[in-house]
Design an enzyme around this catalytic site. Structure first.
Site, short mmCIF file in Angstrom:
data_model
loop_
_atom_site.label_atom_id
_atom_site.label_comp_id
_atom_site.label_asym_id
_atom_site.label_seq_id
_atom_site.Cartn_x
_atom_site.Cartn_y
_atom_site.Cartn_z
N GLU A 283 28.78 -32.47 -33.53
CA GLU A 283 29.22 -31.77 -32.33
C GLU A 283 28.22 -30.68 -31.92
O GLU A 283 28.14 -30.30 -30.76
CB GLU A 283 30.61 -31.15 -32.57
CG GLU A 283 31.45 -31.05 -31.32
CD GLU A 283 32.93 -30.78 -31.61
OE1 GLU A 283 33.72 -31.72 -31.49
OE2 GLU A 283 33.27 -29.65 -31.95
N HIS A 304 28.56 -50.40 -53.05
CA HIS A 304 29.04 -51.79 -53.05
C HIS A 304 29.50 -52.22 -51.67
O HIS A 304 30.16 -53.25 -51.53
CB HIS A 304 30.18 -51.92 -54.08
CG HIS A 304 29.69 -51.63 -55.47
ND1 HIS A 304 29.37 -52.62 -56.37
CD2 HIS A 304 29.42 -50.44 -56.08
CE1 HIS A 304 28.95 -52.05 -57.50
NE2 HIS A 304 28.97 -50.73 -57.34
N LYS A 418 39.22 -36.24 -22.56
CA LYS A 418 40.44 -35.47 -22.26
C LYS A 418 40.79 -35.61 -20.79
O LYS A 418 41.95 -35.81 -20.43
CB LYS A 418 40.21 -33.98 -22.57
CG LYS A 418 40.11 -33.66 -24.04
CD LYS A 418 40.08 -32.15 -24.22
CE LYS A 418 39.65 -31.78 -25.61
NZ LYS A 418 39.31 -30.38 -25.75
O1 PA5 Z 1 34.29 -27.25 -32.96
C1 PA5 Z 1 35.06 -27.23 -32.01
O2 PA5 Z 1 35.06 -26.31 -31.19
C2 PA5 Z 1 36.11 -28.30 -31.82
O3 PA5 Z 1 35.98 -29.32 -32.73
C3 PA5 Z 1 37.49 -27.70 -31.94
O4 PA5 Z 1 37.65 -27.15 -33.21
C4 PA5 Z 1 38.57 -28.76 -31.70
O5 PA5 Z 1 38.36 -29.40 -30.49
C5 PA5 Z 1 39.94 -28.11 -31.70
O6 PA5 Z 1 40.02 -27.14 -30.72
P1 PA5 Z 1 41.15 -26.05 -30.70
O7 PA5 Z 1 41.05 -25.26 -31.94
O8 PA5 Z 1 40.89 -25.24 -29.47
O9 PA5 Z 1 42.46 -26.77 -30.64
#
Ligand code: PA5
Length: 441
Positions: A283, A304, A418
């Site tokens: 990410e 394996h 989303k």
């Molecule tokens: O690293 C990030 O920002 C994302 O992976 C969030 O942790 C994830 O989308 C969850 O978001 P939130 O904590 O706002 O629900």
């Protein structure tokens, strides 16, 4: 006390790594001085020392939940659950779920109806509590799970008692979860604005569920704080593990076309450390059509299954092996008079000796096969060294992202699905998108 060690000797040369020295120095300076991209999300850099003042409150809250609940449900997705799950799975007994005692279970990390049904079923008539974690407070998956489980808890325990069994971790002011927590009077912890989800494991987001599982959050923070110093701007490049890791993986990616990094472990308990790492790096770095693809394997299990590809398939792989020097327990392989299985050559050896030879044999084979091999050694698997590992990876990620020239601290790409999902579900405010997407079906 020994620290975790990073080595790239089986991956690339000192000269190649040193060619990134100036860029790494710039990246470190941009991180520390807040002069790089995404500089409003640098709270994680000093979190190990900044969080100390909250540890007693986090621990006291965990103690209360542990006293009142047999099962604690941690609700969250992405950075709001992976760090806690990584540490808890690494430290819990492999069979904890069958051994009784406090159980930590997770929800809100998927929208599986069967998963939620089975969880609700499990919680029927049980003493359970909820930690609801969402930085934005608006993420669909955890919000959906929270409504379901909060309703169940209120029905089982009564609204007044349920209130004492729910803790929310969210933004200080914004988001539906904050509004709900304030309205209902739940105990809350704040995720600071400048700490992004995937960099939040050393905040209450990770620390409360870890303390609830019975692990020592003070030692975890000690380890992280130690790495904050070791990986900091004052440590020379040649001795700075995060700087060397960021440089080495970029040598392999940018100069040698190794586009996939496999995080490898030889301890099944580290599976979720890899899941956390994949989120952290994927990410953070996968942007602008750039970025090393983070993948993971659990060895020797996956030797394996994926072993063939790694040894012989397309040569776009690099490996980073997490090696644990000393297991926490000892199992000696027994001698057998009949030796029908032919394994007496192992008699008297520790199982870990066999595992270590598998690790070494695999390293040699993969390097021979053209897969560069980096290594991170943990002296032991405990809270302190997991704290070191977490900070090492976070710092390496910040540096590496800047070496790539992207903003490691945002995630614009996550919004695309989303928007479509809300349009398809007719969420108010998405009327135009709804019309457009339905016309495509
Ligand atoms: O690293 C990030 O920002 C994302 O992976 C969030 O942790 C994830 O989308 C969850 O978001 P939130 O904590 O706002 O629900």
């Amino acid at each position: 006390m020994k620290d975790i060690q990073f080595s790239y000797a089986k991956a690339t040369t000192d000269a190649a790594v040193a060619s990134y020295k100036a860029q790494v120095a710039q990246a470190q300076s941009d991180l520390v001085n807040g002069t790089g991209l995404g500089n409003d999300f640098l709270g994680w850099l000093t979190l190990p020392s900044d969080i100390r003042c909250q540890l007693d409150d986090i621990q006291a809250t965990a103690n209360l939940l542990r006293e009142k609940c047999d099962i604690i449900v941690c609700i969250g997705i992405g950075g709001s659950y992976l760090g806690a799950k990584a540490v808890n799975e690494a430290l819990l007994s492999s069979f904890a779920q069958l051994e009784g005692g406090k159980q930590i279970v997770y929800a809100g990390q998927n929208i599986g109806e069967d998963y939620l049904y089975e969880l609700q079923n499990l919680l029927k008539g049980k003493r359970f509590g909820i930690i609801s974690i969402s930085k934005s407070g608006t993420t669909t998956e955890p919000a959906l799970a929270f409504r379901l489980l909060k309703t169940q808890l209120e029905q089982q325990a009564g609204k007044a008692a349920a209130k004492e069994l729910i803790v929310c971790i969210t933004d200080a002011k914004r988001g539906a979860l904050r509004t709900l927590a304030t309205q209902e009077g739940y105990k809350t912890f704040v995720i600071e604005d400048n700490v992004g989800g995937r960099f939040s494991v050393l905040s209450p987001v990770g620390l409360l569920p870890i303390a609830c599982a019975g692990f020592d959050i003070y030692k975890l923070i000690d380890g992280a704080e130690r790495m904050m110093e070791v990986c900091g701007i004052n440590t020379p490049f040649e001795q700075n593990p995060a700087a060397l890791y960021a440089a080495a993986r970029n040598v392999l990616y940018q100069k040698e076309g190794k586009k996939i990094e496999l995080l490898v472990n030889f301890h099944p308990k580290l599976h979720y450390v890899s899941e956390w790492w994949k989120q952290l790096y994927g990410e953070s770095e996968g942007k602008e059509h750039k970025g090393i693809f983070p993948a993971s394997v659990d060895f020797t299990t996956d030797l394996h299954s994926m072993g063939q590809y790694i040894q012989d398939g397309e040569r776009h792989l690099m490996e980073t092996v997490i090696s644990v020097a000393k297991p926490n327990h000892e199992v000696i392989f027994p001698h057998d008079e009949q030796n029908l299985d032919g394994l007496n050559f192992l008699a008297g050896k520790r199982v870990d000796e066999v595992n270590k030879m598998a690790e070494l044999g695999t390293q040699i084979a993969h390097v021979d096969g053209g897969v560069p091999n980096m290594k991170i050694e943990l002296p032991e698997l405990n809270e302190y060294y997991l704290g070191e590992l977490i900070y090492f990876f976070e710092r390496g990620c910040g540096i590496s992202g800047y070496l790539l020239g992207i903003n490691p601290f945002n995630q614009p790409g996550v919004e695309a699905y989303k928007k479509n999902m809300f349009a398809l579900l007719d969420k108010p405010g998405y009327e135009a998108e709804s019309k457009a997407i339905k016309a495509r079906l």
